[in-house]
Scaffold this motif. Structure first.
Motif, mmCIF file in Angstrom:
data_model
loop_
_atom_site.group_PDB
_atom_site.id
_atom_site.type_symbol
_atom_site.label_atom_id
_atom_site.label_comp_id
_atom_site.label_asym_id
_atom_site.label_seq_id
_atom_site.Cartn_x
_atom_site.Cartn_y
_atom_site.Cartn_z
ATOM 1 N N MET A 234 0.836 -1.256 -0.113
ATOM 2 C CA MET A 234 0.025 -0.030 0.089
ATOM 3 C C MET A 234 0.887 1.311 -0.028
ATOM 4 O O MET A 234 1.893 1.267 0.624
ATOM 5 N N MET A 235 0.411 2.291 -0.821
ATOM 6 C CA MET A 235 1.264 3.545 -0.851
ATOM 7 C C MET A 235 0.183 4.659 -0.294
ATOM 8 O O MET A 235 -0.880 4.767 -0.586
ATOM 9 N N ILE A 236 0.482 5.204 0.869
ATOM 10 C CA ILE A 236 -0.423 5.969 1.328
ATOM 11 C C ILE A 236 0.339 7.567 1.408
ATOM 12 O O ILE A 236 1.460 7.873 1.594
ATOM 13 N N GLY A 237 -0.667 8.616 0.974
ATOM 14 C CA GLY A 237 -0.287 10.045 0.886
ATOM 15 C C GLY A 237 -0.752 10.738 1.967
ATOM 16 O O GLY A 237 -0.021 11.047 2.855
ATOM 17 N N ARG A 238 -1.867 11.472 1.733
ATOM 18 C CA ARG A 238 -2.278 12.449 2.450
ATOM 19 C C ARG A 238 -2.529 12.097 3.895
ATOM 20 O O ARG A 238 -2.286 12.671 4.924
ATOM 21 N N ALA A 239 -3.051 10.887 3.978
ATOM 22 C CA ALA A 239 -3.383 10.443 5.379
ATOM 23 C C ALA A 239 -1.953 10.367 6.111
ATOM 24 O O ALA A 239 -1.855 10.635 7.326
ATOM 25 N N ALA A 240 -0.886 9.803 5.486
ATOM 26 C CA ALA A 240 0.316 9.806 6.398
ATOM 27 C C ALA A 240 1.002 11.380 6.527
ATOM 28 O O ALA A 240 1.519 11.275 7.528
ATOM 29 N N TYR A 241 0.637 12.167 5.801
ATOM 30 C CA TYR A 241 1.184 13.497 6.164
ATOM 31 C C TYR A 241 0.422 14.076 7.110
ATOM 32 O O TYR A 241 0.923 14.755 8.186
ATOM 33 N N HIS A 242 -0.960 14.016 7.225
ATOM 34 C CA HIS A 242 -1.791 14.889 8.048
ATOM 35 C C HIS A 242 -1.993 14.204 9.371
ATOM 36 O O HIS A 242 -2.246 14.679 10.284
ATOM 37 N N GLN A 243 -2.125 12.761 9.354
ATOM 38 C CA GLN A 243 -2.018 12.103 10.746
ATOM 39 C C GLN A 243 -0.894 10.994 10.568
ATOM 40 O O GLN A 243 -0.906 9.632 10.774
ATOM 41 N N PRO A 244 0.325 11.544 10.557
ATOM 42 C CA PRO A 244 1.459 10.780 10.531
ATOM 43 C C PRO A 244 1.569 9.676 11.838
ATOM 44 O O PRO A 244 2.026 8.516 11.407
ATOM 45 N N TYR A 245 1.336 10.265 12.798
ATOM 46 C CA TYR A 245 1.354 8.971 14.077
ATOM 47 C C TYR A 245 0.453 7.970 13.779
ATOM 48 O O TYR A 245 0.939 6.706 14.024
ATOM 49 N N ASP A 246 -0.720 8.336 13.382
ATOM 50 C CA ASP A 246 -1.645 7.214 13.350
ATOM 51 C C ASP A 246 -1.314 6.096 12.301
ATOM 52 O O ASP A 246 -1.531 4.750 12.525
ATOM 53 N N ILE A 247 -0.798 6.580 11.047
ATOM 54 C CA ILE A 247 -0.245 5.752 10.019
ATOM 55 C C ILE A 247 1.229 5.127 10.201
ATOM 56 O O ILE A 247 1.138 3.843 10.159
ATOM 57 N N LEU A 248 2.035 5.913 10.901
ATOM 58 C CA LEU A 248 3.258 5.518 10.724
ATOM 59 C C LEU A 248 3.984 4.724 12.041
ATOM 60 O O LEU A 248 4.904 3.913 12.080
ATOM 61 N N SER A 249 3.207 5.159 13.453
ATOM 62 C CA SER A 249 3.872 5.070 14.307
ATOM 63 C C SER A 249 3.921 3.419 14.749
ATOM 64 O O SER A 249 4.916 2.665 15.218
ATOM 65 N N ASP A 250 2.844 2.672 14.350
ATOM 66 C CA ASP A 250 2.781 1.439 14.522
ATOM 67 C C ASP A 250 2.712 0.455 13.545
ATOM 68 O O ASP A 250 2.453 -0.762 13.481
ATOM 69 N N ALA A 251 3.110 1.123 12.476
ATOM 70 C CA ALA A 251 3.300 0.225 11.074
ATOM 71 C C ALA A 251 4.268 -0.640 11.291
ATOM 72 O O ALA A 251 4.137 -1.795 10.554
#
Length: 338
Positions: A234-251
């Motif tokens: 999966m490639m995530i754009g705006r969500a990763a930018y605007h909610q970076p912790y939600d998308i990336l912290s537990d990825a």
């Protein structure tokens, strides 16, 4: 050589999309603090700017950003070959060709999504790029499912067949058409309907092609659901930018099965302090970094205080770490009051 390719394919299970004016080196440094494993992309850099304009400073990145991919824009095979070699020499782990951006500026330069109408030219471009770089640096393509009046079910398989035959083994597909006539770039991110089913069908049709899906993914659950349907990433754009912790912290745990514990938001801020201090010491400005961190507390008590403090103060001359610490203190105060 094989080891590098395996690692990149693994990293491509989750990638942060290239986004103009957003995914610069400071953004990538911040995202790397949140995730050690996700594949990060640069903003699009045009081959003419590098080759004719000599703007090699646009290639700069930090060693901590690995794995990191350079996205190029262009349509001249020879020029793209030179640009790809420059990127490979700089140390990028992957070189990506943009065949998806719908902006007027990109169309006027004859690259981006308009190239969906020229699959043969795209094949020539990637073949030249592959020939120009060391074998351990993959050339990949980010595309749309079609443009304007094209029928995606017809044009996308032909497009993928041609780029695969030219030597490409990994693609990222934005699961929307791009309307080059009548819609703005912003509208092209939302209005054309998503067609995940077609992207899934392309994986079935091209089992040897590593396919990541892009477009409209707002959380890891949604992206993992698409991977469960057979896609490779999966490639995530705006969500990763605007909610970076939600998308990336537990990825790293959820997407890559890593065992390390995610940092807290406060620990992320602390981890960014040495990077910020080093940037300020070279004459950089705080807001060049802090603007990418505005969404760190999104959805949490104190998020507004965090954004307001950074937005109001980080751009001021001489602003330093004291502003970041004040913003964090404002978050703590808001959380106590909540």
């Amino acid at each position: 050589m094989k080891q590098v390719k395996i690692e990149l394919c693994s990293a491509a299970r989750l990638s942060v999309a290239p986004m103009m004016d957003w995914t610069d080196r400071h953004c990538r440094a911040f995202h790397r603090v949140l995730s050690r494993r996700a594949l990060l992309y640069t903003e699009m850099v045009t081959a003419p700017a590098l080759v004719r304009g000599g703007a090699v400073h646009l290639l700069g990145f930090g060693e901590t950003e690995h794995p990191v991919a350079l996205q190029l824009g262009g349509s001249d095979p020879a020029e793209l070959a030179v640009a790809a070699r420059l990127g490979a020499d700089e140390g990028y782990d992957e070189i990506n060709l943009n065949v998806g951006c719908p902006s007027d500026r990109v169309q006027s330069g004859f690259f981006g999504a308009v190239l969906m109408e020229q699959p043969g030219l795209v094949a020539d471009c990637v073949a030249a790029m592959i020939a120009a770089v060391p074998g351990h640096v993959p050339i990949t393509v980010k595309c749309r499912i079609g443009v304007d009046e094209q029928v995606p079910e017809t044009v996308l398989p032909d497009f993928l067949q041609q780029v695969q035959s030219a030597g490409v083994s990994r693609v990222q597909i934005h699961a929307r058409k791009a309307w080059l006539k009548g819609l703005s770039p912003k509208e092209n991110r939302d209005i054309p309907p998503l067609n995940y089913d077609l992207v899934v069908a392309m994986k079935a049709a091209f089992p040897d092609l590593h396919i990541s899906v892009n477009g409209g993914i707002t959380d890891l659950d949604q992206g993992l659901g698409l991977i469960e349907r057979g896609l490779d990433g999966m490639m995530i754009g705006r969500a990763a930018y605007h909610q970076p912790y939600d998308i990336l912290s537990d990825a790293d745990r959820r997407v890559f099965a890593a065992s390390h514990t995610p940092l807290s938001r406060t620990e992320v801020v602390a981890a960014m302090e040495p990077y910020i201090a080093a940037h300020l010491a070279t004459g950089g400005r705080l807001n060049q970094i802090s603007r990418h961190m505005l969404g760190l507390f999104a959805g949490q008590p104190g998020a507004r205080a965090w954004r307001r403090t950074l937005s109001d103060q980080a751009h001021r001359p001489g602003a330093g770490l004291e502003v970041v610490r004040a913003a964090l203190a404002a978050v703590s105060e808001a959380q106590i009051d909540a």
